[in-house]
Motif scaffolding. Structure first.
Motif, short mmCIF file in Angstrom:
data_model
loop_
_atom_site.label_atom_id
_atom_site.label_comp_id
_atom_site.label_asym_id
_atom_site.label_seq_id
_atom_site.Cartn_x
_atom_site.Cartn_y
_atom_site.Cartn_z
N UNK A 637 0.82 -1.20 0.00
CA UNK A 637 0.00 0.00 0.00
C UNK A 637 0.86 1.25 0.00
N UNK A 638 0.30 2.32 -0.53
CA UNK A 638 1.05 3.57 -0.60
C UNK A 638 1.69 3.74 -1.97
N UNK A 639 2.40 4.85 -2.13
CA UNK A 639 2.97 5.22 -3.43
C UNK A 639 4.46 5.50 -3.27
N UNK A 640 5.27 4.91 -4.15
CA UNK A 640 6.73 5.02 -4.08
C UNK A 640 7.19 4.81 -2.64
N UNK A 641 6.78 3.65 -2.11
CA UNK A 641 6.92 3.39 -0.68
C UNK A 641 8.15 2.58 -0.30
N UNK A 642 8.94 2.13 -1.29
CA UNK A 642 10.11 1.31 -1.01
C UNK A 642 11.32 1.85 -1.77
N UNK A 643 12.50 1.34 -1.41
CA UNK A 643 13.74 1.74 -2.08
C UNK A 643 14.53 0.50 -2.48
N UNK A 644 15.14 0.59 -3.66
CA UNK A 644 16.04 -0.47 -4.09
C UNK A 644 17.32 -0.42 -3.25
N UNK A 645 18.13 -1.46 -3.37
CA UNK A 645 19.44 -1.39 -2.74
C UNK A 645 20.32 -0.42 -3.54
N UNK A 646 21.41 -0.03 -2.94
CA UNK A 646 22.28 0.96 -3.57
C UNK A 646 22.98 0.44 -4.81
N UNK A 647 23.41 1.41 -5.64
CA UNK A 647 24.12 1.09 -6.89
C UNK A 647 25.62 1.21 -6.66
N UNK A 648 26.39 0.23 -7.16
CA UNK A 648 27.85 0.26 -7.04
C UNK A 648 28.46 -0.11 -8.39
N UNK A 649 29.52 0.59 -8.74
CA UNK A 649 30.22 0.29 -9.99
C UNK A 649 31.69 0.70 -9.84
N UNK A 650 32.59 -0.28 -9.95
CA UNK A 650 34.02 -0.02 -9.97
C UNK A 650 34.54 -0.43 -11.35
N UNK A 651 35.03 0.54 -12.10
CA UNK A 651 35.51 0.29 -13.45
C UNK A 651 36.99 0.63 -13.53
N UNK A 652 37.72 -0.10 -14.39
CA UNK A 652 39.16 0.13 -14.56
C UNK A 652 39.49 0.23 -16.04
N UNK A 653 40.56 0.94 -16.36
CA UNK A 653 41.02 1.00 -17.75
C UNK A 653 42.54 1.05 -17.80
N UNK A 654 43.09 0.70 -18.97
CA UNK A 654 44.53 0.69 -19.17
C UNK A 654 44.81 1.06 -20.62
N UNK A 655 45.56 2.14 -20.81
CA UNK A 655 45.98 2.56 -22.15
C UNK A 655 47.48 2.37 -22.26
#
Length: 725
Positions: A637-655
């Motif tokens: 019940x209710x509107x926009x009443x819950x939250x997803x878990x947090x977003x995580x992103x660790x990206x790497x690069x090599x030139x």
């Protein structure tokens, strides 16, 4: 008789010498006085001299100066000192006795205060730059897309499944993009569910990027939250050819130079079919994403002015079956898109410190969409024309004013099992704007602007005042504040159904502190936005029979922090961003005010780049975190009443530099393989137990691997694309 020196009487020689000395004494004039600042403070070390002569002096500890001259009549006295404006006065030389010289601060000096509230600039020359052009494409998580790099700056929100710029509690449609000052009406590539979009335009042709998160100039309109200004390279440094071979496609570019003109062209082809065959994602593709694109910039000098012509096209095609909890077999979805953008601009000095800018842009976008049993074919043609004059009255005061016109023609043809037809609209917006910049001193500056627009479709006039102030609090620090009103027309998805609406309005309040020294910069910014006249409708989704209005409202407030340091650690450059956001709005079909599902409370980004000389390599990483976003759980019940878990992103690069002009590039997005969740989809009807089933909305792929080979062939045989990777 010949007169000789010996034959002259001694008294005659003495008389002649006295006479000559008398003439010389009468011809000499003493130039003297004092040099001070405007407040009367004496200036030590100022140069004071008569123009065109060797006669002059340096002011002493009390600001006093004195020297003699043999010149007579009208002369020009010049006084100069570092960080002050040079002054020249032409008078009879006899008037320069006990002459007081007052020097004004040079407001163009490097330590002059700069308006910085709400603005991030990527430029090699900008006084308030926090990024450089190469940062846009060397950020590990960006994958060569300037949008991805900008999402590591404070003020942006991580909406991983979308990819567009969400700024300070505003949705992505509230950010507008301009190329060389001219509007781009469809700046993003088309995409499908849970797959982020990318910007259409290659960063290789741009050398200046200004990203304003609020409080921007009165010159720009039709954007509630943000503007992104992209400026193409004015003049390439040399002729070159650039070749790229990638795991997802390839590209080639070439630049030619002549005496007064130059031409840059590049084209690229992307096909995900080989990649998803090797590394399948969650989508059920019938035809993986495929696109062909090209860009060109032509530059031509006309006297002291410059003419620029820019054009870009791309065509995109893909088909897949989208998983849907309410459809056992999923939903068939296909899209073919053709997009063309071009602009022509000219700018030049007009004399007497006037400067002209004029130009126009044209955007054409065609979408052929198949969605389940429906087919939609839409065309959008848009034009933007603009003219601006700027006058520099002196080093302290500048005034600009101009006018512009936006024209949009939208047509949509649809065919469904229930109905077929055609809908669309025409919209013309006329705007005028003016803005004044005044630098009171090196410590205090102001920018005041006013923008007014008339909407033909609504028969409505809007007036938007804007003001920014900046005060230098120390040698390396300053405070800035900004206020402004901003208006924007509703999107095509609503205007195609009804024109009984009005422009949405946002008010921005911004306070900014900035400290910059020793290759380090720190920024902290408080902001608040208040929304009015947001679009509302009654049904689950917007349709032709919905009841529309503009009664929506909302707010967004928060704190943005940015720190960059390329001094502390040798060969290392890094920055840290943090944003806190508190936002609510009631709009669209919201039954009550709530935090929208594209806004999260906390966003953190850390980007680092390190050059390893022994490896001839640049390595980098990018970490992003966003707190959970709201969604509606109908079981509670209710509107926009819950939250997803947090977003995580660790990206790497090599030139890695294979040679001076050949680079091998690797990157891994989400190297830790964190299982991010974009949200949840619930069934339309409850199960026999009375509960609504749900499925988790995950990214199409948890990770993305990229390998590229980049080869530059240039005149100097040393230029390479490492600055652009």
């Amino acid at each position: 008789m010949t007169l000789t020196y010996q034959s002259l009487p001694k008294f005659s020689i003495l008389g002649i010498c006295c006479l000559l000395f008398s003439f010389r004494a009468q011809a000499q004039t003493t130039v003297s006085g004092i040099v001070t600042e405007k407040n009367g403070k004496p200036i030590l070390g100022a140069n004071v001299y008569l123009d065109g002569t060797y006669d002059g002096a340096t002011s002493g500890i009390n600001g006093l100066y004195s020297f003699t001259t043999d010149t007579t009549g009208s002369q020009t006295l010049v006084a100069s000192f570092v960080s002050f404006e040079t002054i020249s006065v032409t008078e009879d030389v006899s008037t320069f006795s006990n002459y007081k010289v007052i020097l004004k601060e040079d407001v163009n000096s490097l330590d002059t205060v700069v308006i910085s509230a709400g603005t991030f600039e990527a430029s090699d020359n900008g006084k308030v730059s926090v990024l450089k052009p190469l940062d846009v494409v060397t950020t590990a998580s960006a994958l060569g897309d300037f949008l991805g790099a900008l999402q590591t700056l404070p003020g942006t929100t991580t909406v991983a499944e979308d990819g567009r710029l969400f700024v300070r509690g505003g949705d992505a449609n509230e950010t507008q993009i301009f190329i060389d000052g001219l509007r781009v009406f469809s700046p993003y590539t088309p995409t499908t569910a849970n797959t982020p979009t990318r910007g259409r335009y290659s960063p290789f042709l741009f050398d200046g990027i200004t990203f304003s998160t609020g409080g921007y100039s009165a010159e720009y309109g039709q954007a509630l939250s943000s503007v992104l200004l992209l400026n193409t390279i004015d003049e390439p440094d040399q002729e070159k050819t650039e070749i790229a071979l990638m795991t997802v496609g390839g590209g080639i570019g070439n630049t030619q130079k002549w005496d007064t003109s130059s031409l840059s062209i590049n084209t690229s082809y992307v096909n995900l079919a080989p990649y998803v065959a090797l590394l399948p994602d969650r989508n059920e593709w019938q035809k993986p994403f495929e696109s062909l694109s090209g860009e060109t910039v032509y530059r031509h000098k006309i006297g002291d002015g410059q003419l620029k012509a820019y054009a870009a096209f791309d065509t995109t095609n893909f088909r897949l079956t989208i998983e849907d909890i309410n459809e056992v077999d999923g939903i068939r979805f296909g899209l073919k898109n053709n997009n063309f953008y071009s602009n022509l601009s000219y700018q030049a000095p007009l004399g007497n410190k006037w400067r002209l800018f004029t130009g126009g842009s044209y955007t054409y976008s065609n979408n052929k969409t198949d969605f389940d049993t429906a087919s939609i074919d839409s065309d959008e043609k848009s034009i933007h024309v603009k003219a601006k004059l700027r006058k520099s009255f002196n080093s302290k005061f500048k005034l600009s004013f101009g006018a512009e016109q936006f024209m949009t023609d939208y047509d949509e043809r649809f065919d469904t099992p229930f109905a077929s037809g055609k809908i669309g609209y025409d919209n013309n917006i006329s705007s005028i704007f003016t803005e004044a910049d005044y630098v009171f001193s090196r410590k205090f500056a102001a920018k005041v602007g006013l923008r007014s627009s008339y909407s033909q479709i609504f028969d409505e006039v809007t007036v938007a005042p804007r003001i920014s102030l900046a005060y230098k609090t120390g040698k390396n620090s300053q405070l800035s504040v900004a206020y402004g009103d901003f208006y924007q027309q509703p999107q095509s998805v609503y205007l195609k159904y009804t024109q009984e609406l009005e422009a949405a309005r946002a008010q921005h309040y911004i306070a900014n502190y900035q400290f910059r020294a020793n290759n380090r910069i720190f920024r902290a910014e408080l902001f608040r936005k208040e929304y009015d006249n947001l679009v509302t409708f009654t049904d689950k989704i917007a349709s032709f029979d919905s009841d529309y209005g503009t009664e929506g409202y909302g707010y967004a407030k928060g704190l943005d922090i940015f720190f960059r340091d390329n001094e502390t650690f040798k060969n290392m450059d890094y920055w840290v961003s943090y944003s806190y956001l508190d936002s609510e709005r009631e709009y669209l079909n919201y039954p009550t005010a709530a935090t929208p599902n594209f806004a999260n409370t906390h966003n953190v980004s850390v980007v680092a780049k390190y050059w390893i000389e022994d490896w001839k390599s640049q390595v980098g990483f990018s970490f992003q975190h966003g707190s959970g976003r709201s969604y509606t759980d109908p079981n509670l019940g209710g509107f926009l009443n819950q939250q997803t878990k947090g977003y995580y992103n660790l990206s790497v690069n090599w030139a890695y530099l294979l040679s001076e002009q050949q680079i091998l590039y690797f990157s891994i997005n989400n190297i830790t393989n964190f299982k991010n969740v974009n949200g949840y989809q619930y069934a339309d009807t409850p199960n026999p137990m009375g509960d609504f089933n749900r499925r988790t909305l995950r990214p199409a792929a948890d990770q993305f691997f990229f390998v590229g080979f980049f080869w530059t062939i240039s005149d100097d045989r040393s230029d390479n694309q490492l600055d652009k990777l």
